[in-house]
Design an enzyme around this catalytic site. Structure first.
Site, PDB file in Angstrom:
ATOM      1  N   GLU A 280       3.351  -8.596  26.223  1.00 43.71           N
ATOM      2  CA  GLU A 280       4.065  -9.175  27.360  1.00 43.71           C
ATOM      3  C   GLU A 280       3.671  -8.499  28.671  1.00 43.71           C
ATOM      4  O   GLU A 280       3.518  -9.154  29.703  1.00 43.71           O
ATOM      5  CB  GLU A 280       5.580  -9.037  27.158  1.00 43.71           C
ATOM      6  CG  GLU A 280       6.106  -9.751  25.925  1.00 43.71           C
ATOM      7  CD  GLU A 280       6.185  -8.862  24.698  1.00 43.71           C
ATOM      8  OE1 GLU A 280       7.160  -9.005  23.940  1.00 43.71           O
ATOM      9  OE2 GLU A 280       5.264  -8.034  24.497  1.00 43.71           O
TER      10      GLU A 280
ATOM     11  N   GLY B 220     -10.210   1.685  -9.954  1.00 39.79           N
ATOM     12  CA  GLY B 220     -10.617   1.147 -11.237  1.00 39.79           C
ATOM     13  C   GLY B 220      -9.509   0.414 -11.957  1.00 39.79           C
ATOM     14  O   GLY B 220      -8.393   0.234 -11.453  1.00 39.79           O
TER      15      GLY B 220
ATOM     16  N   LEU C  14     -15.454   5.214   1.567  1.00 39.58           N
ATOM     17  CA  LEU C  14     -14.155   4.612   1.881  1.00 39.58           C
ATOM     18  C   LEU C  14     -13.886   4.515   3.385  1.00 39.58           C
ATOM     19  O   LEU C  14     -12.734   4.446   3.800  1.00 39.58           O
ATOM     20  CB  LEU C  14     -13.002   5.379   1.195  1.00 39.58           C
ATOM     21  CG  LEU C  14     -13.052   5.430  -0.339  1.00 39.58           C
ATOM     22  CD1 LEU C  14     -11.856   6.206  -0.872  1.00 39.58           C
ATOM     23  CD2 LEU C  14     -13.076   4.032  -0.937  1.00 39.58           C
TER      24      LEU C  14
ATOM     25  N   SER D 290      -4.230  13.596  -9.707  1.00 38.54           N
ATOM     26  CA  SER D 290      -3.132  14.387 -10.276  1.00 38.54           C
ATOM     27  C   SER D 290      -3.560  15.803 -10.644  1.00 38.54           C
ATOM     28  O   SER D 290      -2.758  16.739 -10.572  1.00 38.54           O
ATOM     29  CB  SER D 290      -2.540  13.679 -11.497  1.00 38.54           C
ATOM     30  OG  SER D 290      -3.539  13.475 -12.482  1.00 38.54           O
TER      31      SER D 290
ATOM     32  N   ARG E  22     -10.642  -3.618   4.842  1.00 39.65           N
ATOM     33  CA  ARG E  22     -10.470  -2.185   5.094  1.00 39.65           C
ATOM     34  C   ARG E  22     -10.074  -1.943   6.550  1.00 39.65           C
ATOM     35  O   ARG E  22      -9.179  -1.149   6.841  1.00 39.65           O
ATOM     36  CB  ARG E  22     -11.777  -1.439   4.822  1.00 39.65           C
ATOM     37  CG  ARG E  22     -12.077  -1.090   3.394  1.00 39.65           C
ATOM     38  CD  ARG E  22     -13.297  -0.166   3.345  1.00 39.65           C
ATOM     39  NE  ARG E  22     -13.787   0.064   1.991  1.00 39.65           N
ATOM     40  CZ  ARG E  22     -14.823   0.820   1.700  1.00 39.65           C
ATOM     41  NH1 ARG E  22     -15.499   1.415   2.691  1.00 39.65           N
ATOM     42  NH2 ARG E  22     -15.209   0.991   0.453  1.00 39.65           N
TER      43      ARG E  22
END
Length: 378
Positions: free
Chosen positions: A64, A306, A216, A234, A196
């Site tokens: 705006e 995966g 990536l 992990s 991406r």
């Protein structure tokens, strides 16, 4: 049809035309506005467009304000077409409703109310209190589609999750030995780059990064922002020298490991490391990961991982969309599957999806599929 009805129909057609233009302007911020929504604005006076604008970057002027600056004094008495309810709060920029009121705008047509709790009707109330006529919601579905992640995050605290997969016609993503470059063609890979570029986060798992060492990062013309690169690891198996840690822009690792030496190595590379609890079935608590990314103002998550992580997200009901690039080739039954899911014995147990789009991309197809909620199954 009487003269009054003719006039109403003409006004409605004009409103639709100008709102479509405002949506076109909003889309110009597809790669740049994150974590803010993509918003466009058109100012029209006496049937003539006197100002246009779109939100270009977070922290900078909203749509705006750009349109009002372009219109100058011509904004007085004009109709403002804006794709999202004007904000009424002071954030990184002043409230847009005050700018519209101060410019003397006579009417505001909006596509969608703003789900942000700091706005959510307050902008419209302020405009009406100032005597400005407001009309909405016009082309609301289109405005929300442009900002699916922002709307979801504001309403649930969670980002919009897209899982990208590339597969052969028989649903295989790699040969049995792991070879997968390239199942799909260059056009499909460039198309995925555009997803991406619009995302807040590009997310992958340790298995994919160890196998492929992907960068990536975003390589798209017009994209000036690198999304946050997120790794789910992990056990902190991925070495700090991985390519995803050696690119411009931020990186974040979620882990359950307390290995202080590995954490320190990553931190020295400029990588942020955060601890997440393990899920009952093993791996990380994916819902907790997404909640944390929502706290970090991530609107859209682009998952390139995966079959295991894709399957875990699907089983946890955390996927909003699958983007599958389907190549016209066959790899056979020994090749790797699209997603890992538990074996079922009855068709009624199958995971169901609805196709929402099928688009040719070079020699391949891009299929967009949305998981069907369990209650909607038949």
């Amino acid at each position: 049809m009487n003269e009054h009805a003719d006039s109403d129909a003409s006004q409605s057609e004009r409103d639709m035309r100008h709102m479509r233009r405002a949506l076109e302007l909003a889309a110009r911020g597809l790669y740049t506005t994150d974590p803010n929504p993509r918003v466009g604005c058109v100012l029209v006076r006496d049937g003539r467009v006197v100002g246009e604008g779109w939100h270009q970057r977070a922290g900078e002027a909203h749509a705006e304000v750009h349109a009002l600056a372009a219109a100058g004094e011509s904004a007085r008495g004009a109709t403002a077409y804006v794709t999202l309810e004007p904000c009424a709060h002071t954030g990184r920029t002043p409230p847009c409703v005050q700018a519209l009121i101060g410019a003397g705008v006579g009417r505001v047509v909006y596509a969608s109310a703003d789900p942000n709790p700091l706005v959510n009707g307050a902008g419209l109330a302020a405009l009406r209190a100032a005597g400005i006529d407001t009309v909405g919601e016009l082309l609301a579905a289109e405005a929300r589609a442009l900002n699916q992640g922002f709307f979801k995050r504001m309403r649930t605290g969670l980002p919009w999750v897209r899982v990208k997969l590339g597969a052969s016609l028989d649903g295989r993503t790699a040969l049995a030995n792991g070879a997968s470059r390239w199942i799909t063609g260059p056009a499909a890979r460039q198309d995925a780059q555009r997803f991406r570029a619009r995302s807040s986060v590009v997310l992958s798992g340790s298995g994919t990064v160890l196998a492929d060492d992907p960068a990536l990062n975003v390589r798209v013309e017009g994209a000036t922002r690198q999304p946050l690169r997120v790794l789910l690891d992990s056990e902190l198996r991925v070495p700090p020298k991985a390519r995803m840690f050696d690119r411009e822009g931020p990186a974040l690792v979620f882990t359950a490991s307390l290995d202080g030496a590995r954490r320190e190595e990553l931190t020295r590379r400029g990588v942020r490391v955060e601890t997440v609890a393990r899920a009952a079935a093993g791996g990380l608590d994916l819902a907790a990961v997404l909640r944390r990314l929502g706290e970090l103002e991530a609107n859209e998550i682009w998952v390139e991982a995966g079959a295991r992580l894709a399957g875990a997200l699907l089983q946890s009901r955390l996927v909003d969309e699958f983007i599958v690039y389907l190549a016209p080739s066959l790899l056979g039954p020994a090749a790797r599957a699209l997603v890992e899911l538990p074996e079922i014995s009855q068709l009624e147990q199958r995971m169901r999806l609805d196709f929402s789009e099928c688009t040719p991309v070079g020699p391949d197809l891009r299929l967009t599929a949305v998981p069907v909620a369990p209650a909607a199954r038949v």
